[in-house]
Design a protein around this motif. Sequence first.
Motif, PDB file in Angstrom:
ATOM      1  N   ARG A   1      47.366  31.301  50.388  1.00  0.00           N
ATOM      2  CA  ARG A   1      47.000  32.707  49.942  1.00  0.00           C
ATOM      3  C   ARG A   1      46.503  33.618  50.940  1.00  0.00           C
ATOM      4  NH1 ARG A   1      42.826  28.965  49.904  1.00  0.00           N
ATOM      5  NH2 ARG A   1      43.250  28.129  47.722  1.00  0.00           N
ATOM      6  N   VAL A   2      46.692  34.748  50.519  1.00  0.00           N
ATOM      7  CA  VAL A   2      45.947  36.155  51.431  1.00  0.00           C
ATOM      8  C   VAL A   2      45.023  36.513  50.626  1.00  0.00           C
ATOM      9  CG1 VAL A   2      46.752  38.241  52.109  1.00  0.00           C
ATOM     10  CG2 VAL A   2      48.444  36.484  52.456  1.00  0.00           C
ATOM     11  N   ILE A   3      43.912  36.864  51.621  1.00  0.00           N
ATOM     12  CA  ILE A   3      42.683  37.221  50.913  1.00  0.00           C
ATOM     13  C   ILE A   3      42.428  38.536  51.723  1.00  0.00           C
ATOM     14  CG2 ILE A   3      40.018  36.999  50.777  1.00  0.00           C
ATOM     15  CD1 ILE A   3      40.644  33.991  50.895  1.00  0.00           C
ATOM     16  N   VAL A   4      42.068  39.484  50.840  1.00  0.00           N
ATOM     17  CA  VAL A   4      41.922  41.040  51.542  1.00  0.00           C
ATOM     18  C   VAL A   4      40.199  41.419  50.956  1.00  0.00           C
ATOM     19  CG1 VAL A   4      43.979  41.513  52.051  1.00  0.00           C
ATOM     20  CG2 VAL A   4      43.069  42.292  49.797  1.00  0.00           C
ATOM     21  N   ALA A   5      39.537  42.120  51.520  1.00  0.00           N
ATOM     22  CA  ALA A   5      38.429  42.956  50.845  1.00  0.00           C
ATOM     23  C   ALA A   5      38.811  44.154  50.609  1.00  0.00           C
ATOM     24  CB  ALA A   5      37.513  42.821  52.120  1.00  0.00           C
ATOM     25  N   VAL A   6      38.719  44.563  49.507  1.00  0.00           N
ATOM     26  CA  VAL A   6      39.000  45.935  48.881  1.00  0.00           C
ATOM     27  C   VAL A   6      37.811  46.588  49.086  1.00  0.00           C
ATOM     28  CG1 VAL A   6      39.940  47.485  47.188  1.00  0.00           C
ATOM     29  CG2 VAL A   6      40.786  45.199  47.427  1.00  0.00           C
ATOM     30  N   GLN A   7      37.455  47.544  50.017  1.00  0.00           N
ATOM     31  CA  GLN A   7      36.269  48.428  50.254  1.00  0.00           C
ATOM     32  C   GLN A   7      36.538  49.807  49.738  1.00  0.00           C
ATOM     33  OE1 GLN A   7      34.638  50.224  54.047  1.00  0.00           O
ATOM     34  NE2 GLN A   7      34.120  48.042  54.281  1.00  0.00           N
ATOM     35  N   HIS A   8      35.247  50.354  49.228  1.00  0.00           N
ATOM     36  CA  HIS A   8      35.265  51.597  48.629  1.00  0.00           C
ATOM     37  C   HIS A   8      36.533  52.054  47.806  1.00  0.00           C
ATOM     38  CE1 HIS A   8      37.571  53.718  51.915  1.00  0.00           C
ATOM     39  NE2 HIS A   8      36.781  52.968  52.751  1.00  0.00           N
ATOM     40  N   PRO A   9      36.827  51.428  46.765  1.00  0.00           N
ATOM     41  CA  PRO A   9      37.741  52.017  45.682  1.00  0.00           C
ATOM     42  C   PRO A   9      37.369  53.416  45.287  1.00  0.00           C
ATOM     43  CG  PRO A   9      36.719  50.159  44.892  1.00  0.00           C
ATOM     44  CD  PRO A   9      36.203  50.362  46.168  1.00  0.00           C
ATOM     45  N   GLY A  10      38.389  54.075  44.855  1.00  0.00           N
ATOM     46  CA  GLY A  10      38.075  55.481  44.467  1.00  0.00           C
ATOM     47  C   GLY A  10      37.217  56.370  45.155  1.00  0.00           C
TER      48      GLY A  10
END
Length: 685
Positions: free
Chosen positions: A644-653
């Motif tokens: 897998r690849v894992i990412v942190a999605v920070q401050h969406p919108g």
Amino acid sequence: MKLLPILTTHDGSSARSNLTCKYKCGDACFHDAPNTSKGEYFGDIVKTAMSRRGVLRGGAMAVVAVGAGGLLAACGTEDDAAATDGTSSNGSTPSTPPVDGVDFTAVAPNTEDAVVIPEGYEQGVVIRWGDPVLEGAPEFDFDNQTAAAQAMQFGYNNDFAGLLPIEGTPNAYLLVVSHEYTTEPNLFKGYDEENPTREQFDIALAAHGLSILQVNGENGSGALTPAFSQYNRRLTATSEFLVTGPAAGSDFLKTGADPTGTKVLGTLNNCSGGLTPWGTVLSGEENFNQYFGNAESVTEPAAAERLARYGLEGAASDRKWEQFDPRFDLAQEPNEANRFGYIVEIDPWDPNSTPVKHSAMGRFKHEAATIYVTDDGTVVAYSGDDERFDYMYKFVSSRKMMPGNGQAAMRENMTILDAGTLYVAVLTGDSPDAIDGTGTLPPSGKFSGKGEWIPLLRTNNDGNAESLVDGMSAEEVAVFTRQAGDKVGATKMDRPEDFEPNPVTGKVYVALTNNKNRGVDDYASVDEANPRVQNKNGQVLELEDDHAGTEFVWNLLIVAGDPEAADTYFGGFDKTQVSPISCPDNLAFDSKGNLWISTDGNALDSNDGLFAVVLDGERRGETRQFLTVPAGAETCGPIIQDERVIVAVQHPGESDDASADNPASHWPDGGDSQPRPSMVAVWKV
């Protein structure tokens, strides 16, 4: 294969919103850069000395490298090679098959309110802001938040992510995530910036720090599911931390609440980090300056100068925390800010352990700390100071790493970063006369040069420390490391962020995000490592470092931006065959040695994303976009594994006209929900 549109119309500035700048970094890019030093005399000395010594030769000198990518493998496998038709990222046909691990269909630039992934892949949210971490935590209720609940729930604005296998438990891991900052207008409906409430303050304290939790994998899938376990833990801005190294007990760290100068409440603005080979987690305290108010009340010249060098200035802070706790009021506690800006080390396997702040590694706006272990067991930790015109550092241990993964070995190894030598980098170019600020390549066809690590501070095994900078004590170097770098003429860089050693080759890579003030007015001019005036897109630096030594050679792997622009460079690769990339931030590696780059503030009118880059062979410099994050979001914490690849999605919108009352995104839950920073896993079908 989808064709990649090359973006050519944009305003040339970072896409990061003013709201993000305000709450993430305290408007660092809208203030004068804190580094006002000249730093020229020592650079001239170094150039002369280095010309006598010649170029450092040879390759990697180590056998173990651990960082954000230290436990990582390739996204693709040999069996997956047929997943694409061999065309390049812009649809043309290269002369060789796709490189293993980079053999996916490139994602086109876009502005969607979604995580966009390649064809043939699936995705799933692992955990969101407000989801339970500790047993007994209530379900998240945006309209009825409490500090007590948040202290048991996943924190806000996830950044660094590390994944540690749980020995003896197949397909189970510890997920460790930092929570960099809070954006109060997006946390609370009706938020009044001039009059925050005590409960909002307490919730924000609890939303900072780190989360440690078990996650379980699924057979035949890359999905990860949170689980309650003995390891789960929340660290917040009120948790206790122990200071170690030369600054421990210093008068610069003593406060009314802590006259010992050794115990700090909380960790703030934890950005990227690293994993250690002994099983702990490192986290960098970055833009801590923004949390403190009333800096202008400190008028003693030396103290005021020290505060200003770290960006502490003005009256009230944006968050107004000083209204609720005197430790954030520099008029009452002028030393409290000196207790932040360190590398924090956490034992994720013992929820009762006290994390430490390693002052032997220096105090600045640490983006991360990543580890390389040489063949004789010497531990080398690399770290960038994420500010315009600030410096690159490394720490070389004097102690050797103890083998084994038991508690005894871990306790011993957790002292490694308390004894050794702290260095700062000076770089010189091979073709300085050819650098005119336009980004035009020198006649050699590459930006390259030499470098030297200048020693600042030596901490002995007995804890005694020696300053290696004239006119500064050991305590002063440990606490005011930026000034030490100023004194020795360190090279001013374009926001050095993540450092990552390549676990395959031993080369070291540095993300230099951008610097709109490069070569402007009285700011530092261009040089070969920072070759563009008003650098809005950033670059990636490649070092061949004598890891435990003091010399290195360097080149620019990528000069980022629109591939159709003359001032961009992709390792010599055909620019018509690459994905546009802007503002490199975090770095990671797969097991094949490919570099993965996440971006922050894409200046090319597209959402931020995650990119894979080939480092060797005739396709060196080929860059493909693997995913994009939702509009207004930043891509953080990439972990690249076989599964897998894992990412942190920070401050969406997060945009200037958005708030909790008027959300600009509804990711990840959809409908009319509030946006929630989240961890996302992506895997091949």
